[in-house]
Design a protein around this motif. Structure first.
Motif, mmCIF file in Angstrom:
data_model
loop_
_atom_site.group_PDB
_atom_site.id
_atom_site.type_symbol
_atom_site.label_atom_id
_atom_site.label_comp_id
_atom_site.label_asym_id
_atom_site.label_seq_id
_atom_site.Cartn_x
_atom_site.Cartn_y
_atom_site.Cartn_z
ATOM 1 N N ASP A 206 0.863 -1.180 0.000
ATOM 2 C CA ASP A 206 0.000 0.000 0.000
ATOM 3 C C ASP A 206 0.901 1.232 0.000
ATOM 4 N N THR B 72 -0.377 4.454 0.938
ATOM 5 C CA THR B 72 -0.871 5.477 1.865
ATOM 6 C C THR B 72 -0.174 5.359 3.226
ATOM 7 N N ARG C 187 0.818 -7.116 -3.811
ATOM 8 C CA ARG C 187 -0.174 -7.802 -2.967
ATOM 9 C C ARG C 187 -0.257 -9.239 -3.447
ATOM 10 N N GLU D 44 -2.317 12.398 -1.594
ATOM 11 C CA GLU D 44 -2.739 12.386 -0.188
ATOM 12 C C GLU D 44 -2.765 13.842 0.283
ATOM 13 N N GLN E 226 -10.973 0.009 2.883
ATOM 14 C CA GLN E 226 -9.683 -0.078 3.574
ATOM 15 C C GLN E 226 -9.965 -0.044 5.067
ATOM 16 N N SER F 215 -9.544 4.512 -6.170
ATOM 17 C CA SER F 215 -10.117 4.193 -4.869
ATOM 18 C C SER F 215 -9.512 5.150 -3.853
ATOM 19 N N GLY G 130 -10.325 7.598 0.127
ATOM 20 C CA GLY G 130 -11.163 7.836 1.283
ATOM 21 C C GLY G 130 -10.441 8.610 2.362
ATOM 22 N N TYR H 296 -8.993 9.156 6.171
ATOM 23 C CA TYR H 296 -8.378 8.312 7.209
ATOM 24 C C TYR H 296 -7.826 9.185 8.329
ATOM 25 N N GLY I 164 -7.220 10.803 0.728
ATOM 26 C CA GLY I 164 -6.438 10.607 -0.489
ATOM 27 C C GLY I 164 -7.145 9.696 -1.461
#
Ligand SMILES: N[C@@H](Cc1c[nH]c[nH+]1)C(=O)O
Length: 396
Positions: A93, A95, A121, A139, A282, A303, A305, A307, A323
């Motif tokens: 990932d 982020t 992944r 971000e 996530q 994708s 959202g 956080y 981000g």
């Protein structure tokens, strides 16, 4: 002694077999496909830069602890040990490394980053998906309000537009929604936890038996519809509005409605749907989350959202962040690959390098022909369907 020889021979054989194969879920990229991928990345990075984002690059290898907040089933990383025996991973990932940077460098907030890189992944064998994915993303750290979420959506949809991807569907969700509703239900805590699990697993018979005690209450309408609470935005909201009033749920609904209006205004040709029946995409999201799709494909283009708690995994202070990342490989799959144009081969003698250079600069889609004889140059041009520009013509 004997058996040792046999062993060495055996391991040699294994090595020989493997040196022509690629590890599961990886691939080589070349030609038009690799070039289109590069062009898409350049366009996205330009978009980020033109909106004032700054570049952040983090290493491909990190300590596995950086990725603790990820849910382990979806993000199984490639793992190995460093010379001190610490577990390292290839980043699954991008982020979380940004959160790590923020907590260790004391960079002043707010800040807007962009990045471009691969994540790894490990997927199930034969799943058909790749283990190495290229992402390009942003971000925004240090802004609490919806404006920062909207900037992510604006970037995501402008990016799609610039890449000629029309008819995008943005699927909104909210990481806190399920918890906020469950908290209101007059059920014992263990039942609440099981209800949530049954909802997420779409285990309908279990789900129904768990909420059965609330039949006839103000929650009935909502609970009977909850597993299907996705799709048309207005219809989903209508069902949510049958719930007894609760401040937290109302706040969530308000921000979702405001976001839908924003999207309709900025991108009237795109579609907005809502899913309030699923776990957050996530595990680290704390607010609104969004994914973009086109056509019938289940692969998402982007994708993202909010956080707001992620940095507390690394430091004591809570920082707001949001981000979004494009899946560049998914974008390439939808891009039209250009038909390969006929190339011109410039054939020249060793002492004609300068002349060859000037022709190279002049002629479109040309390349130097490095063959050692005119005949070899002709053969190459024939076999590749190229035009031959022979600078040695008339010479000995
Ligand atoms: N890192 C997320 C995307 C994202 C970027 N920023 C926030 N979310 C993912 O890979 O799905």
């Amino acid at each position: 002694m004997r058996s040792k020889t046999v062993n060495t021979q055996k391991s040699k054989e294994v090595a020989e077999v493997k040196n022509k194969n690629l590890p599961n879920g990886t691939r080589d990229e070349f030609g038009s496909q690799a070039e289109v991928k590069e062009q898409l990345q350049i366009k996205l990075l330009d978009l980020f830069k033109n909106r004032g984002f700054r570049k952040l690059t983090t290493p491909v290898v990190e300590y596995s602890d950086v990725f603790k907040p990820l849910s382990a089933d979806n993000y199984r990383p490639y793992q190995f040990l460093d010379e001190q025996g610490e577990t390292l991973v290839l980043r699954p990932d991008l982020t979380l490394p940004v959160a790590r940077v923020m907590s260790t460098t004391g960079i002043e907030l707010p800040v807007k980053w962009y990045y471009n890189g691969d994540v790894f992944r490990v997927k199930k064998r034969l799943s058909g998906s790749y283990n190495q994915i290229t992402q390009a993303g942003i971000e925004i750290i240090g802004y609490k309000g919806l404006k920062a979420d909207w900037e992510c959506l604006q970037v995501a949809l402008s990016g799609c537009r610039q890449l000629n991807l029309a008819d995008v569907t943005v699927e909104l969700s909210q990481a806190k929604f399920v918890e906020a509703v469950i908290r209101q239900l007059p059920l014992p805590d263990p039942t609440k936890a099981s209800l949530k699990q049954a909802l997420f697993d779409k285990d309908l018979s279990r789900y129904q038996s768990l909420w059965a005690p609330l039949t006839g209450t103000a929650f009935e309408k909502f609970l009977s519809e909850w597993p299907w609470l996705f799709g048309d935005f207005n219809q989903v909201i209508k069902i949510v509005e049958t719930l007894p009033r609760a401040v937290e749920v109302e706040k969530i609904v308000k921000s979702l409605i405001a976001t839908k209006s924003f999207l309709n205004q900025q991108f009237p040709e795109d579609h907005v749907t809502l899913d309030l029946s699923v776990p957050s995409p996530q595990s680290y999201y704390t607010g609104m989350a969004f994914r973009g799709f086109t056509g019938k494909s289940a692969d998402y283009l982007f994708s993202g959202g909010r956080y707001d708690d992620l940095l507390t995994n690394f430091q004591k202070v809570k920082v707001s962040a949001v981000g979004v990342a494009f899946d560049v490989d998914a974008l390439v799959e939808r891009a039209e690959l250009p038909v390969d144009q006929r190339q011109t081969l410039i054939y020249f003698d060793d002492d004609q390098w300068e002349l060859a250079e000037s022709k190279l600069a002049e002629v479109q889609n040309a390349t130097l022909c490095l063959s050692q004889s005119r005949q070899a140059a002709k053969q190459l041009a024939d076999s590749t369907g190229s035009r031959l520009l022979d600078l040695t013509k008339g010479r000995q």
